[in-house]
Design a protein around this motif. Sequence first.
Motif, PDB file in Angstrom:
ATOM      1  N   GLY A 225      -0.325  -3.690 -12.898  1.00 54.55           N
ATOM      2  CA  GLY A 225       0.746  -4.578 -12.848  1.00 54.55           C
ATOM      3  C   GLY A 225       1.240  -5.024 -11.266  1.00 54.55           C
ATOM      4  O   GLY A 225       0.872  -4.227 -10.303  1.00 54.55           O
ATOM      5  N   GLU A 226       1.739  -6.473 -11.226  1.00 53.73           N
ATOM      6  CA  GLU A 226       2.119  -6.681 -10.145  1.00 53.73           C
ATOM      7  C   GLU A 226       3.224  -6.125  -9.456  1.00 53.73           C
ATOM      8  O   GLU A 226       3.234  -5.835  -8.267  1.00 53.73           O
ATOM      9  CB  GLU A 226       2.594  -8.310 -10.059  1.00 53.73           C
ATOM     10  N   SER A 227       4.080  -5.397 -10.271  1.00 52.91           N
ATOM     11  CA  SER A 227       5.002  -4.538  -9.850  1.00 52.91           C
ATOM     12  C   SER A 227       4.618  -2.943  -9.364  1.00 52.91           C
ATOM     13  O   SER A 227       5.357  -2.210  -8.814  1.00 52.91           O
ATOM     14  CB  SER A 227       6.161  -4.324 -10.932  1.00 52.91           C
ATOM     15  N   SER A 228       3.438  -2.714  -9.609  1.00 52.11           N
ATOM     16  CA  SER A 228       2.774  -1.773  -8.887  1.00 52.11           C
ATOM     17  C   SER A 228       2.038  -1.969  -7.677  1.00 52.11           C
ATOM     18  O   SER A 228       1.849  -1.280  -6.848  1.00 52.11           O
ATOM     19  CB  SER A 228       1.699  -1.083 -10.066  1.00 52.11           C
ATOM     20  N   LEU A 229       1.398  -3.031  -7.757  1.00 48.49           N
ATOM     21  CA  LEU A 229       0.307  -3.761  -6.818  1.00 48.49           C
ATOM     22  C   LEU A 229       1.171  -4.028  -5.607  1.00 48.49           C
ATOM     23  O   LEU A 229       0.737  -3.586  -4.351  1.00 48.49           O
ATOM     24  CB  LEU A 229      -0.331  -5.034  -7.141  1.00 48.49           C
ATOM     25  N   TYR A 230       2.099  -5.078  -5.559  1.00 49.93           N
ATOM     26  CA  TYR A 230       2.814  -5.301  -4.311  1.00 49.93           C
ATOM     27  C   TYR A 230       3.513  -3.819  -3.517  1.00 49.93           C
ATOM     28  O   TYR A 230       3.310  -4.070  -2.300  1.00 49.93           O
ATOM     29  CB  TYR A 230       3.934  -6.511  -4.473  1.00 49.93           C
ATOM     30  N   PRO A 231       4.249  -3.108  -4.168  1.00 47.69           N
ATOM     31  CA  PRO A 231       4.819  -2.022  -3.486  1.00 47.69           C
ATOM     32  C   PRO A 231       3.406  -1.388  -2.793  1.00 47.69           C
ATOM     33  O   PRO A 231       3.609  -0.623  -1.863  1.00 47.69           O
ATOM     34  CB  PRO A 231       5.183  -1.112  -4.573  1.00 47.69           C
ATOM     35  N   ALA A 232       2.240  -1.245  -3.584  1.00 46.26           N
ATOM     36  CA  ALA A 232       1.212  -0.507  -2.746  1.00 46.26           C
ATOM     37  C   ALA A 232       0.683  -1.384  -1.670  1.00 46.26           C
ATOM     38  O   ALA A 232       0.468  -0.620  -0.753  1.00 46.26           O
ATOM     39  CB  ALA A 232       0.235  -0.517  -4.018  1.00 46.26           C
ATOM     40  N   LEU A 233       0.765  -2.507  -1.693  1.00 45.48           N
ATOM     41  CA  LEU A 233       0.326  -3.209  -0.414  1.00 45.48           C
ATOM     42  C   LEU A 233       1.334  -3.157   0.656  1.00 45.48           C
ATOM     43  O   LEU A 233       1.026  -2.908   1.864  1.00 45.48           O
ATOM     44  CB  LEU A 233       0.257  -4.664  -0.871  1.00 45.48           C
ATOM     45  N   GLN A 234       2.383  -3.013   0.312  1.00 41.64           N
ATOM     46  CA  GLN A 234       3.342  -2.765   1.359  1.00 41.64           C
ATOM     47  C   GLN A 234       3.388  -1.572   2.006  1.00 41.64           C
ATOM     48  O   GLN A 234       3.277  -1.192   3.227  1.00 41.64           O
ATOM     49  CB  GLN A 234       4.865  -2.801   0.929  1.00 41.64           C
ATOM     50  N   ARG A 235       2.994  -0.303   1.183  1.00 37.76           N
ATOM     51  CA  ARG A 235       2.639   0.957   1.851  1.00 37.76           C
ATOM     52  C   ARG A 235       1.620   0.865   2.741  1.00 37.76           C
ATOM     53  O   ARG A 235       1.420   1.255   3.848  1.00 37.76           O
ATOM     54  CB  ARG A 235       2.284   2.020   0.615  1.00 37.76           C
ATOM     55  N   LEU A 236       0.469   0.179   2.281  1.00 35.45           N
ATOM     56  CA  LEU A 236      -0.634  -0.012   3.122  1.00 35.45           C
ATOM     57  C   LEU A 236      -0.451  -0.753   4.314  1.00 35.45           C
ATOM     58  O   LEU A 236      -1.031  -0.200   5.320  1.00 35.45           O
ATOM     59  CB  LEU A 236      -1.856  -0.730   2.309  1.00 35.45           C
ATOM     60  N   LEU A 237       0.158  -1.731   4.010  1.00 33.98           N
ATOM     61  CA  LEU A 237       0.744  -2.322   5.582  1.00 33.98           C
ATOM     62  C   LEU A 237       1.384  -1.358   6.391  1.00 33.98           C
ATOM     63  O   LEU A 237       1.023  -1.648   7.669  1.00 33.98           O
ATOM     64  CB  LEU A 237       1.470  -3.654   5.231  1.00 33.98           C
ATOM     65  N   LEU A 238       2.461  -0.857   5.905  1.00 35.07           N
ATOM     66  CA  LEU A 238       3.099   0.052   6.785  1.00 35.07           C
ATOM     67  C   LEU A 238       2.252   1.118   7.323  1.00 35.07           C
ATOM     68  O   LEU A 238       2.484   1.448   8.510  1.00 35.07           O
ATOM     69  CB  LEU A 238       4.359   0.808   6.000  1.00 35.07           C
ATOM     70  N   ASN A 239       1.345   1.556   6.756  1.00 40.88           N
ATOM     71  CA  ASN A 239       0.587   2.823   7.418  1.00 40.88           C
ATOM     72  C   ASN A 239      -0.427   2.102   8.272  1.00 40.88           C
ATOM     73  O   ASN A 239      -1.278   2.921   8.754  1.00 40.88           O
ATOM     74  CB  ASN A 239      -0.150   3.450   6.273  1.00 40.88           C
ATOM     75  N   GLY A 240      -0.661   0.755   8.128  1.00 36.84           N
ATOM     76  CA  GLY A 240      -1.499   0.099   9.267  1.00 36.84           C
ATOM     77  C   GLY A 240      -2.873  -0.040   8.429  1.00 36.84           C
ATOM     78  O   GLY A 240      -3.923  -0.175   9.376  1.00 36.84           O
ATOM     79  N   TRP A 241      -3.120   0.477   7.123  1.00 37.12           N
ATOM     80  CA  TRP A 241      -4.487   0.421   6.659  1.00 37.12           C
ATOM     81  C   TRP A 241      -4.872  -1.002   6.547  1.00 37.12           C
ATOM     82  O   TRP A 241      -6.253  -1.330   6.392  1.00 37.12           O
ATOM     83  CB  TRP A 241      -4.578   1.280   5.356  1.00 37.12           C
ATOM     84  N   VAL A 242      -4.065  -1.957   6.161  1.00 42.59           N
ATOM     85  CA  VAL A 242      -4.643  -3.174   6.019  1.00 42.59           C
ATOM     86  C   VAL A 242      -3.541  -4.251   6.767  1.00 42.59           C
ATOM     87  O   VAL A 242      -2.500  -3.892   7.301  1.00 42.59           O
ATOM     88  CB  VAL A 242      -4.321  -3.569   4.446  1.00 42.59           C
TER      89      VAL A 242
ATOM     90  N   SER B 123      -6.617  -7.778   4.406  1.00 40.07           N
ATOM     91  CA  SER B 123      -7.846  -7.067   4.728  1.00 40.07           C
ATOM     92  C   SER B 123      -7.596  -6.004   5.441  1.00 40.07           C
ATOM     93  O   SER B 123      -6.581  -5.592   6.123  1.00 40.07           O
ATOM     94  CB  SER B 123      -8.709  -8.273   5.701  1.00 40.07           C
ATOM     95  N   LEU B 124      -8.853  -5.106   5.397  1.00 39.90           N
ATOM     96  CA  LEU B 124      -8.704  -3.698   5.943  1.00 39.90           C
ATOM     97  C   LEU B 124      -8.857  -4.022   7.453  1.00 39.90           C
ATOM     98  O   LEU B 124      -9.437  -4.806   8.243  1.00 39.90           O
ATOM     99  CB  LEU B 124     -10.214  -3.304   5.504  1.00 39.90           C
ATOM    100  N   THR B 125      -8.073  -2.896   8.026  1.00 43.92           N
ATOM    101  CA  THR B 125      -8.058  -2.479   9.296  1.00 43.92           C
ATOM    102  C   THR B 125      -9.079  -1.521   9.346  1.00 43.92           C
ATOM    103  O   THR B 125      -9.767  -0.915   8.446  1.00 43.92           O
ATOM    104  CB  THR B 125      -6.869  -2.011   9.889  1.00 43.92           C
ATOM    105  N   PRO B 126      -9.704  -1.313  10.607  1.00 45.68           N
ATOM    106  CA  PRO B 126     -10.649  -0.192  11.092  1.00 45.68           C
ATOM    107  C   PRO B 126     -10.024   1.202  10.425  1.00 45.68           C
ATOM    108  O   PRO B 126     -10.702   1.840   9.698  1.00 45.68           O
ATOM    109  CB  PRO B 126     -10.621  -0.109  12.687  1.00 45.68           C
ATOM    110  N   ALA B 127      -8.673   1.279  10.766  1.00 43.71           N
ATOM    111  CA  ALA B 127      -8.047   2.489  10.225  1.00 43.71           C
ATOM    112  C   ALA B 127      -7.960   2.637   8.871  1.00 43.71           C
ATOM    113  O   ALA B 127      -8.107   3.703   8.242  1.00 43.71           O
ATOM    114  CB  ALA B 127      -6.600   2.632  10.595  1.00 43.71           C
ATOM    115  N   GLY B 128      -7.945   1.440   8.327  1.00 45.50           N
ATOM    116  CA  GLY B 128      -8.149   1.131   6.663  1.00 45.50           C
ATOM    117  C   GLY B 128      -9.384   1.706   6.001  1.00 45.50           C
ATOM    118  O   GLY B 128      -9.556   2.373   5.094  1.00 45.50           O
ATOM    119  N   ARG B 129     -10.569   1.351   6.772  1.00 47.67           N
ATOM    120  CA  ARG B 129     -11.759   1.928   6.504  1.00 47.67           C
ATOM    121  C   ARG B 129     -12.072   3.351   6.485  1.00 47.67           C
ATOM    122  O   ARG B 129     -12.662   3.977   5.783  1.00 47.67           O
ATOM    123  CB  ARG B 129     -13.072   1.066   7.421  1.00 47.67           C
ATOM    124  N   LYS B 130     -11.352   3.841   7.728  1.00 45.01           N
ATOM    125  CA  LYS B 130     -11.382   5.071   7.610  1.00 45.01           C
ATOM    126  C   LYS B 130     -10.794   5.883   6.655  1.00 45.01           C
ATOM    127  O   LYS B 130     -11.027   6.866   5.966  1.00 45.01           O
ATOM    128  CB  LYS B 130     -10.915   5.912   9.015  1.00 45.01           C
TER     129      LYS B 130
END
Lengths: 112, 112
Positions: free
Chosen positions: A48-65, A82-89
């Motif tokens: 669901g989009e209400s699961s996805l967008y929070p997830a994307l926020q997390r990933l952004l915050l962590n610098g993975w994307v 898109s992925l950052t190098p850290a995100g690939r790791k």
Amino acid sequence: MGTRSAPPDLLPGTLDMLVLRILARGRAHGYGIAQHIKSVSEDVLQVGESSLYPALQRLLLNGWVKAEWGASENNRRARFYSLTPAGRKQLVTEREEFQRIIVAIQKVLENA
Amino acid sequence: MGTRSAPPDLLPGTLDMLVLRILARGRAHGYGIAQHIKSVSEDVLQVGESSLYPALQRLLLNGWVKAEWGASENNRRARFYSLTPAGRKQLVTEREEFQRIIVAIQKVLENA
DNA sequence: GATACTCCCATCGATAGACGATGGGAACGC
DNA sequence: GCGTTCCCATCGTCTATCGATGGGAGTATC
């Protein structure tokens, strides 16, 4: 109440890994990620989009994307992730850890 | 802060299934269940007692397991849990659903 | 040029599940 | 007596998923 509603959609804790995996193929916008997971999993996994967008926020915050605004294939305003190098790791790490746990669970399920 | 602590212990949503699986072998007390999961999984899965007992309460409430007091192998006061017929059915259901989802996740991980 | 539909963004509140900390009691070995 | 292992259990916190909700911008239809 009571009656079980449809399938459990997905396993908690695996969404971030799945999103990272999709993005490893190249940039995508949120809506597209959700569609993609649904179609590749043949409708078993429903994000669901209400699961996805929070997830994307997390990933952004962590610098993975990272994210940038642009136009979708249908000429609509969309935010491309898109992925950052850290995100690939991180993806590698999460996959390994996931497999480790799955193998362990299967052991319990089979060996007693 | 920041540094990730140890392994994630286990996948949320799988604990009930694991407990049911252990009990399918025969009756066991809480402490023993935790030990067993840890040892069969070769220390990968770590079930804290503060995760386990609430899980057992859920299972009791749902009627998947029943409990009776008795004496442990070491002659200590222990509460023995065992599967009800409904619990056996539930185990089958949960295993199927789990496999379904795992297969779907692997598809996403591999096929794009 | 209004209407409807699809695409795409995002947040909020409720719910559930796992975990660390904590507490207690009873058997056993020393 | 004293520490250790065994065995019970709860409380508070945190994190994550999800349903409901809301909005805006393109495209197609009539």
